[in-house]
Design a protein around this motif. Structure first.
Motif, PDB file in Angstrom:
ATOM      1  N   ASN A 156       5.485  16.004  -3.485  1.00  0.00           N
ATOM      2  CA  ASN A 156       6.301  16.947  -4.089  1.00  0.00           C
ATOM      3  C   ASN A 156       7.273  16.406  -5.035  1.00  0.00           C
ATOM      4  OD1 ASN A 156       4.380  18.781  -3.070  1.00  0.00           O
ATOM      5  ND2 ASN A 156       5.844  19.310  -1.480  1.00  0.00           N
ATOM      6  N   VAL A 157       8.111  15.528  -4.297  1.00  0.00           N
ATOM      7  CA  VAL A 157       9.300  14.957  -4.885  1.00  0.00           C
ATOM      8  C   VAL A 157       8.691  13.533  -6.010  1.00  0.00           C
ATOM      9  CG1 VAL A 157      10.735  15.361  -3.136  1.00  0.00           C
ATOM     10  CG2 VAL A 157       9.577  13.007  -3.183  1.00  0.00           C
ATOM     11  N   GLY A 158       7.508  13.457  -6.122  1.00  0.00           N
ATOM     12  CA  GLY A 158       7.171  12.383  -7.216  1.00  0.00           C
ATOM     13  C   GLY A 158       7.086  11.015  -6.955  1.00  0.00           C
ATOM     14  N   VAL A 159       7.175  10.616  -5.689  1.00  0.00           N
ATOM     15  CA  VAL A 159       7.243   9.322  -5.360  1.00  0.00           C
ATOM     16  C   VAL A 159       5.828   8.547  -5.031  1.00  0.00           C
ATOM     17  CG1 VAL A 159       9.639   9.006  -4.377  1.00  0.00           C
ATOM     18  CG2 VAL A 159       8.065   9.540  -2.971  1.00  0.00           C
ATOM     19  N   ILE A 160       5.013   9.659  -4.791  1.00  0.00           N
ATOM     20  CA  ILE A 160       3.661   9.143  -4.712  1.00  0.00           C
ATOM     21  C   ILE A 160       2.822   9.812  -5.811  1.00  0.00           C
ATOM     22  CG2 ILE A 160       1.422   9.282  -3.338  1.00  0.00           C
ATOM     23  CD1 ILE A 160       3.192   8.532  -0.900  1.00  0.00           C
ATOM     24  N   ARG A 161       2.331   8.915  -6.740  1.00  0.00           N
ATOM     25  CA  ARG A 161       1.841   9.759  -8.002  1.00  0.00           C
ATOM     26  C   ARG A 161       0.129   9.359  -8.105  1.00  0.00           C
ATOM     27  NH1 ARG A 161       6.144   6.443 -11.162  1.00  0.00           N
ATOM     28  NH2 ARG A 161       8.213   7.710 -10.362  1.00  0.00           N
ATOM     29  N   THR A 162      -0.105   8.376  -7.556  1.00  0.00           N
ATOM     30  CA  THR A 162      -1.544   7.905  -7.491  1.00  0.00           C
ATOM     31  C   THR A 162      -2.510   8.834  -6.529  1.00  0.00           C
ATOM     32  OG1 THR A 162      -1.004   5.754  -8.128  1.00  0.00           O
ATOM     33  CG2 THR A 162      -3.207   5.958  -7.388  1.00  0.00           C
ATOM     34  N   ASP A 163      -3.681   9.222  -6.784  1.00  0.00           N
ATOM     35  CA  ASP A 163      -4.545   9.987  -6.086  1.00  0.00           C
ATOM     36  C   ASP A 163      -5.168   8.897  -5.194  1.00  0.00           C
ATOM     37  OD1 ASP A 163      -4.213  12.354  -7.451  1.00  0.00           O
ATOM     38  OD2 ASP A 163      -5.857  11.874  -9.005  1.00  0.00           O
ATOM     39  N   GLY A 164      -5.517   9.148  -3.918  1.00  0.00           N
ATOM     40  CA  GLY A 164      -5.960   8.351  -3.075  1.00  0.00           C
ATOM     41  C   GLY A 164      -5.012   7.520  -2.482  1.00  0.00           C
ATOM     42  N   PHE A 165      -3.699   7.625  -2.884  1.00  0.00           N
ATOM     43  CA  PHE A 165      -2.681   6.657  -2.164  1.00  0.00           C
ATOM     44  C   PHE A 165      -2.144   7.394  -1.108  1.00  0.00           C
ATOM     45  CE2 PHE A 165       1.484   4.876  -1.426  1.00  0.00           C
ATOM     46  CZ  PHE A 165       1.332   3.587  -1.536  1.00  0.00           C
ATOM     47  N   PRO A 166      -1.784   6.853   0.127  1.00  0.00           N
ATOM     48  CA  PRO A 166      -2.389   5.577   0.560  1.00  0.00           C
ATOM     49  C   PRO A 166      -3.701   5.180   0.919  1.00  0.00           C
ATOM     50  CG  PRO A 166      -0.974   6.589   2.174  1.00  0.00           C
ATOM     51  CD  PRO A 166      -1.202   7.467   1.190  1.00  0.00           C
ATOM     52  N   LYS A 167      -4.231   4.349   0.995  1.00  0.00           N
ATOM     53  CA  LYS A 167      -5.662   4.105   1.480  1.00  0.00           C
ATOM     54  C   LYS A 167      -5.869   4.655   2.888  1.00  0.00           C
ATOM     55  CE  LYS A 167      -7.135   0.585  -2.017  1.00  0.00           C
ATOM     56  NZ  LYS A 167      -7.693  -0.786  -2.195  1.00  0.00           N
ATOM     57  N   SER A 168      -4.750   4.031   3.707  1.00  0.00           N
ATOM     58  CA  SER A 168      -4.749   4.460   4.950  1.00  0.00           C
ATOM     59  C   SER A 168      -3.360   5.066   5.356  1.00  0.00           C
ATOM     60  CB  SER A 168      -4.956   3.363   5.867  1.00  0.00           C
ATOM     61  OG  SER A 168      -4.505   3.513   7.267  1.00  0.00           O
ATOM     62  N   THR A 169      -3.468   6.584   5.719  1.00  0.00           N
ATOM     63  CA  THR A 169      -2.320   7.044   6.096  1.00  0.00           C
ATOM     64  C   THR A 169      -1.656   6.520   7.237  1.00  0.00           C
ATOM     65  OG1 THR A 169      -2.975   9.321   4.862  1.00  0.00           O
ATOM     66  CG2 THR A 169      -1.339   9.255   6.652  1.00  0.00           C
ATOM     67  N   GLY A 170      -2.429   6.294   8.171  1.00  0.00           N
ATOM     68  CA  GLY A 170      -2.031   5.708   9.592  1.00  0.00           C
ATOM     69  C   GLY A 170      -1.373   4.461   9.288  1.00  0.00           C
TER      70      GLY A 170
END
Length: 254
Positions: A156-170
């Motif tokens: 929402n705040v735009g610090v993650i912009r890439t689809d599929g990132f992160p590969k592992s949420t864990g």
């Protein structure tokens, strides 16, 4: 004293946008500061290297130091996506950059989340001579407690912009659990630490500053009456910071 301001890029992956501020008066092999910004919000999205430019110029002009204001990955015009270890790496690359400019000795000045990450970075990097942390968090446990919600907040705040990132949420979330300023601060025991915190900070209680300071044998803890979370805009806090930097230079270069 006036300053020279240069927009630059810290090479590598991801590329990071930065502003380098130098004093006009030549200072060969002088000290440097890397400014470590906080976590963006919907209310204050901004471009960190630009919003910190005046702060950088103030330090450079008052102290005669070189100052680098960087936008860490996922922020402003920098590439990449936020991760905690990624931000720590970005600070290390920024330290390398100012040392490549001929500076001798690097200090970190971090605001809010940037103050916590500065402590974590210094614990891993002996090149960093000292840290000033303004309204730092002792840990990221609240973020780590609900990884899906925090990941959505990052989008929402735009610090993650890439689809599929992160590969592992864990794995991404474990970085938040396993890297806590309160656990790292003791590794700065042989280096100076200044912690500034506002008594009226409603986002990060000032008790966290007390907790951080208690883990360091000689931390300078300054609690500012009436100051809130945006303490770097408080002139009293800025005056304390400038005085602390002046003492660092006097001690290191006597």
């Amino acid at each position: 004293m006036s300053t020279d301001v240069t927009e630059t890029t810290i090479e590598g992956s991801p590329g990071l946008a930065a502003i380098l501020v130098r004093p006009k008066r030549p200072v060969r092999s002088g000290p440097a500061v890397v400014l470590c910004h906080g976590f963006p919000s919907m209310q204050r999205p901004g471009v960190p290297n630009r919003t910190y430019q005046l702060f950088a110029e103030r330090i450079a002009e008052a102290q005669g130091w070189t100052v680098l204001a960087v936008s860490m990955r996922g922020c402003g015009e920098s590439d990449g996506d936020f991760s905690l270890l990624g931000w720590i790496d970005d600070i290390g690359r920024s330290v390398t950059r100012v040392l490549s400019e001929g500076c001798r000795g690097v200090w970190l000045v971090g605001s809010t989340t940037g103050g916590s990450v500065a402590i974590l970075a210094a614990a891993r990097d002996a090149r960093i001579r000292g840290v000033a942390a303004m309204a730092p968090r002792a840990d990221f446990d609240d973020w780590a407690s609900d990884p899906k919600a925090f990941l959505q907040h990052c989008r929402n705040v735009g610090v993650i912009r890439t689809d599929g990132f992160p590969k592992s949420t864990g794995a991404w979330n474990r970085e938040l659990k396993q890297n806590r300023a309160m656990d790292a601060v003791g590794q700065l025991a042989d280096r100076p630490l200044l912690i500034l915190h506002g008594i009226n900070d409603r986002q990060v209680p000032y008790e966290e500053a007390r907790h951080l300071a208690s883990g360091h044998p000689s931390a300078e803890l300054r609690l500012i009456e009436g100051a809130d979370h945006r303490i770097r805009h408080d002139p009293r806090a800025v005056a304390i910071l400038l005085g602390w930097l002046e003492r660092q230079a006097a001690a290191q270069y006597a």
